[in-house]
Every structure is written in structure tokens, then in C-alpha cells.
Scaffold this motif. Sequence first.
Motif, PDB file in Angstrom:
ATOM      1  N   TYR A 173       4.103  -0.945   6.638  1.00 48.54           N
ATOM      2  CA  TYR A 173       2.970  -1.459   5.871  1.00 48.54           C
ATOM      3  C   TYR A 173       1.794  -1.814   6.767  1.00 48.54           C
ATOM      4  N   PHE A 174       2.027  -2.146   8.084  1.00 55.93           N
ATOM      5  CA  PHE A 174       0.914  -2.365   9.016  1.00 55.93           C
ATOM      6  C   PHE A 174       0.304  -1.029   9.421  1.00 55.93           C
ATOM      7  N   VAL A 175       1.172  -0.069   9.773  1.00 52.70           N
ATOM      8  CA  VAL A 175       0.677   1.230  10.223  1.00 52.70           C
ATOM      9  C   VAL A 175      -0.169   1.891   9.144  1.00 52.70           C
ATOM     10  N   GLN A 176       0.324   1.880   7.881  1.00 52.02           N
ATOM     11  CA  GLN A 176      -0.395   2.549   6.808  1.00 52.02           C
ATOM     12  C   GLN A 176      -1.723   1.853   6.516  1.00 52.02           C
ATOM     13  N   ARG A 213      -5.508   2.556   4.534  1.00 48.34           N
ATOM     14  CA  ARG A 213      -5.375   2.772   3.098  1.00 48.34           C
ATOM     15  C   ARG A 213      -4.501   1.672   2.508  1.00 48.34           C
ATOM     16  N   ASN A 214      -4.708   1.435   1.235  1.00 43.95           N
ATOM     17  CA  ASN A 214      -3.843   0.495   0.528  1.00 43.95           C
ATOM     18  C   ASN A 214      -2.449   1.117   0.402  1.00 43.95           C
ATOM     19  N   ILE A 263       3.145  -4.824  -0.122  1.00 42.31           N
ATOM     20  CA  ILE A 263       1.859  -4.274  -0.544  1.00 42.31           C
ATOM     21  C   ILE A 263       0.823  -4.738   0.492  1.00 42.31           C
ATOM     22  N   SER A 264       0.123  -3.785   1.125  1.00 43.89           N
ATOM     23  CA  SER A 264      -0.803  -4.148   2.206  1.00 43.89           C
ATOM     24  C   SER A 264      -2.135  -3.443   2.043  1.00 43.89           C
ATOM     25  N   ILE A 284      -4.909  -6.840   8.746  1.00 48.83           N
ATOM     26  CA  ILE A 284      -4.424  -6.485   7.388  1.00 48.83           C
ATOM     27  C   ILE A 284      -4.027  -7.751   6.662  1.00 48.83           C
ATOM     28  N   ILE A 285      -3.914  -7.617   5.331  1.00 52.92           N
ATOM     29  CA  ILE A 285      -3.311  -8.639   4.492  1.00 52.92           C
ATOM     30  C   ILE A 285      -2.135  -7.970   3.775  1.00 52.92           C
TER      31      ILE A 285
END
Length: 720
Positions: free
Chosen positions: A299-302, A308-309, A328-329, A344-345
Motif C-alpha cells: 500500500y506504500f509502494v502503490q 495512485r489510490n 486503503i492508501s 501517504i495516508i
Amino acid sequence: MERIEKNKLLLASVLGLIGLLVNLYPIHLFANIQLILGNVSYVIAAVLLGPWYALYTAMITVTGLMVAWDSPHVYFLFGVEALFLGLARKKDIYALYASFGFWLFIGMPLFYLYIFLFTDLPSSHIAFIILKQGINGLVYACIGSLMITLTPSFWHFKSKIKDRQRRTFNGQLTYTFTLVITVALLLAALLFNNQFIERQQALLYHNIESSAAHLGLSTQAYIDSHTQAIKNAAAWLSLNQHSETEEQILLSHLHENYPGFITMLLADSQGVVIGASPASLLSSLESQRKELSIRDRDYFVQAFINQRNFISPAFLGKGFGQDPIVAISAPIYRADTPHQPIGIIEGSLDLKEFKVIDNIKTNQNNQSIVLIDKNGRVIYATDNLGITPLSEFNYSLPSKNYITPFPMLNISHSDTMAPEYVYASVTLENDWQLFVLNPFRPLVDLVESMYLATFAILFVALSVTIYISRVISRRLTLPLENIANKFSTQSDNNYVNYAVDEESPEEIYTLFQRLKQSKSQLIGYQLELEEKVAVRTLELEHANSQLKALAEKDPLTGLYNRRYAEDKFPGIQQLCKRSDEIIAIALLDLDKFKFINDTYGHDGGDLTLKRVAELLSQEFKRDSDIIVRYGGEEFLLIMPLCNALKIENHLESFRKKLDNIVIESQQDKQQFKVTTSIGAVIGNGTYSDSLEQWVKQADINLYQAKKAGRNKLVFTTLEG
């Protein structure tokens, strides 16, 4: 006899082939319930031909079921049934009653043993399947018996099995009523049950599809709302620069508004967590002077690298706890660097929170849901399914023999033939798949109860039918018995006034009145007939006295004379002419009879004639045969209605026997033999009504026999 047996075998073979073709296409009713009608063939064979022909027919017929079901038990079970029905027929037991007894005491127990020992069907299905098979057996037994009852002329042949005792009208009427009502009731019940079950199935699947669509929308909305929350938070953080304290406060407020997230976090460009909610998670790390890096997480890499979300597949958390989660990031930017994220969040969805969606189906308590990600791992499953989150969603399809119009699957018992669940599925926008499951067993229970009710209603209906038919038949037969007794010559006075009553049917009352009139007329006719008989008797006695005056027999041999033959022949010829039968005429002449007279005297000649007459009487002793001393040493045989294939041999046998007889003269005890030449003809009664014409043809043959050397038989067939 051999020809008749061949005909029976041919009929059994034809019935078997018809049954085989019908059994190749059993009628599907529900799930693995099928109506088989081809077995009607061996029911008919059992009733008409007996047990062994029925067994032969059954072996051919059930081959169709073997092809359709691939189950060898059909040969044994239905073979035993065919034998049982055939043996019961020999005991004058009606086929329907025999079928009912067979399935109750033999068929159902045998079928239970087969299912229990050789199949993997769950025990909850066994009783229903056995009951279904018993009802099916009654259906084809009824149809077979009804076909024979309604078309008797079609099955009329001499070699069929016949009742040992004549059946009563009461029994025949009762059985006919029972057949009609049983067939009508069973077929109507099966048709109604099938239509009702199809409607229930359609309604069930419609509800499942509706639930799947509704729950799919709810699940998608749930995911979309949390995804949008992360996107909005990322956008807000990107527009304004905040301190870490302000970001932590913002994250905590956001988490309070979206409790579906089990945790939330902020990470910088190095993947180091700089904010978390609940805040106590981050405080715990700071107290241990540790940093939590999520740089290697998808989820960090994406979100950071691919910008992208992202919604992750389900996985087991390992940072802030070890709960099954979906991450969900979204990337966070700065106003001055809109193309390069600064962090990121991320929010971790609590998979247990999907229970809220599961609870939406308030009116469908039997339904369960399974939510899986695009990798086939379980995100959420209703508790009663016993499926662990993050496990692979493994299921199997039921047997191909279990035919249903809707998709089915098994979860707990993958090796069983019966399905566990009816299901519908929807695919979400992120390639997640939602399954809505409904247990199949309640529908089976409904079908079982309906079939059990059908069987119970059938039993009650048969009992009522037997009682009503007996009452009706008694209403018909009792007046007829009374009428018969009234008009009997040995009637009792008790029947005179009560032959019929006011409740007797109109047809019987009319019959009674006509019989009364006929009886009066018959008494008058009887008196007139007695008078005529007396007159005719006197005439006959006078005629007999005249006939006695005529010499009918030869005094020496005791045989009939020529006059008798000429008087009797016209009647014989007319009889054979009407019935299209044949007549054989033989003219016998003793060879060298003058030599016997000259050598042994007239006494020897008379003795010879007597011995020939005796042998003729012994050899041609049918009542219809006429033996005549035609004149001198000539004898005439008139043989009507004889066997054309055997008469020549019979005459030849007589000639040989005469040739072997030794005659001994009474005076000087000299022994000698006598032979005969025979001229014989055979023809249809239509050949001629004149005995002279027949004798003339026989005489021609006699001449040929003499010419050929005597002691010969010349036998020809007359044409015309």
C-alpha cells in the motif's frame, strides 16, 4: 407349443426394447428426482407372460437406466421387482397390490441397503429418495395395469396367463377404481409438487439474486465511502502545510468519523510512520524509541511510488497489531511539488466491520455471505459458515446427476453428491466478489414433506376408494342376484317381493320388468312347444319304425351297408363343405378272394371277411368314420374331418397289419393270409355332393393298385 413360446419371447423382447428407449430419457422433476416410465414394459410382461418373461423384459428395459444413471443396482432391484410381480400374477394378485407390497416390504429395504453401503449420499436424503422410488414404482405399476385393463382386445392371445379362478365383479370394479384414482392422484400430485417446487426454487433464487445485488451495492458503497475518506484527507493535507501535531489531530478526528478503520497512519517519503490513530499506537512506539517503517508494504509502494489510490487484497497486519485487514492508501503532496509525493495516508479496514453489511439482510435469516478479494482470499464470511478470514475460499460443485436450474456449491462436504447451498454472486469494481448463500436443505425438506403427504393422501384415498367401490358394486350386484333368484326354477319365496327396491338403478329395474314380461311369454311358449313336441314325437316314432324296417348293416360283418353310406354321405359332405374341411374316401378290394373261396371254401371266405371287418373297426374307430361293406369282397371307408398329413400313413399301416394277420380255417385248421389293394382319394368337401363321384375316383386308384401288383395303396388328392 413351441410356436406359442416363440411368440411370447418375441412380445417380451418388443416390450423390453420399448421400455429401454423410454428409460433412456427419464423425466426430470427436482434435483436428482426423476420419473421413470419405461418400467411399464415389464409390468405388462409380468401380468401377461409370467415371472421369467418379466425378468427377461426387465433386463432389457433397465439397460436404458444403466446408460442414463450408470448405476448397476438397477438390474438387481428392478429384476427382483419383475419376478415378484410375475409370481404374484400367478397367484391371481393384482399388479398394483403386488407393487405396493413389494415396495413396502422388499423394494424400499433393498434400496436403503444399496444407498447406505454403496453411495455417499447424506443420511438426511436417504428416506426421501427411498420414498420417491416407491411412489415411482406405484406410478408405472398403475400405468401398466391400466393399459391392459383399458385395451383388453389388444392383449388377447391364447398363451397369456389366465386367472386360476374367475374374479368377482366386486373385485374387478374395486381394482379398476383403484387404478384410475391412484394414477390420477399420483400424476396430479407429482405435477402439482413439481410446479410448486419450481416456483419455490425460482422465488428462492430471486431472493438470493436480489440480496446479492443489494448487498453488493452496500458493500461497494461501504468501500467507496472509506476510499473517498482517504482521498479527501490526502487532498486536504496536500493543500495546506501542517505541523505533525496538527496532522495527528486531523487523523484522530477522521478515524472517529470512520470507525470502520481499525487503524490509520501517516508516513513520510521514507515510509516512516509519523502519525497514527489511535494515537496510543504511535506513543507506544515513541516510548520504546522505535520507528515503524512501511516502505516495503504494497500500500506504500502503490500510493507513493506509483502515485495512485490503492485498495489492497486482504492480509494479516504486522505493524499495529496482527488483525486481518484491507489497506486503503493515497499519496500526499505539497502545493509547490504537485508531482512528487511527500508521504501517504493509509486506513486499515477492520474486516469484522463487514458484519454490518451482513446484518442488512434482516428478512433473510437463512442467508450467509462470503466476501473474497481478487486473489480468492476470504475477506469476510458469516459466522455460521465456519470460514476463517484470509483463508482460500474453497468450494466444490455438486454431482452432475443432481440437476438444478440454479448454481449450487458445497463448502463443508465437498465429496457429497447433494449440494449444500444455492448461491448468487456479484463482482465489485475492485474485483472483489461477494457470494450470497442460502442452504439447500430447507427446500429438500419441503419436497420431502410434500412427497410424504402425497404418500399419506394416496393411502387414505386407496382406502376410501376400496370402500366406496365395494359399496357401489354391491348396489349393482345384489339386485342382479335377487333377480336371478326370483326367476330361478329353485327360487325361494323370500326373493319374490324383494328382487328390486326403490334404490335400485333404473336400468336394473327396467331389466326386472322386462324379465317379468318375458317369463309370462315363456310360459305360453312352453305350453305350445310341449304340444308340438308331442306331435313331433309321434311322427318320429313312426319314422323310426320305418327306419328299423330297413336293413342298415351287413349281417355277416356287422358293418354298415351301401345304402347306409349313400344316405349318410350328403349330410357329411354338407358339413365339411360349410366348415371347409376335407373328406377321405378309400375303396378296399381283397386280393385273389376267389382263390380263397375256391381253396378254403365259403366258410374260409366268410371268416376272411369277418377278420378284415374286425381289423377295420379297430383301426378306424372315430365316431365320424363310416366303414361299409360295399359289396362282395369290397369295403368302403368314408373319413370326414381327417388329418390330411396322416391319413395316407394310416391306410398304409392298416394294409401292412392285414398282411401280417394269419387266418385259420375252422374245419381243417389250414392257415392262410389275405392282402388288399386300396384306392384312396382325399379332397375338400366342395369337390362333389355325390358319393358315386368320390367312389369313382377311388376306384380308378384301386385299379392302379391292382395293376401295380396288388397289395398296394394308391392315394391321390382331388382338385376342385
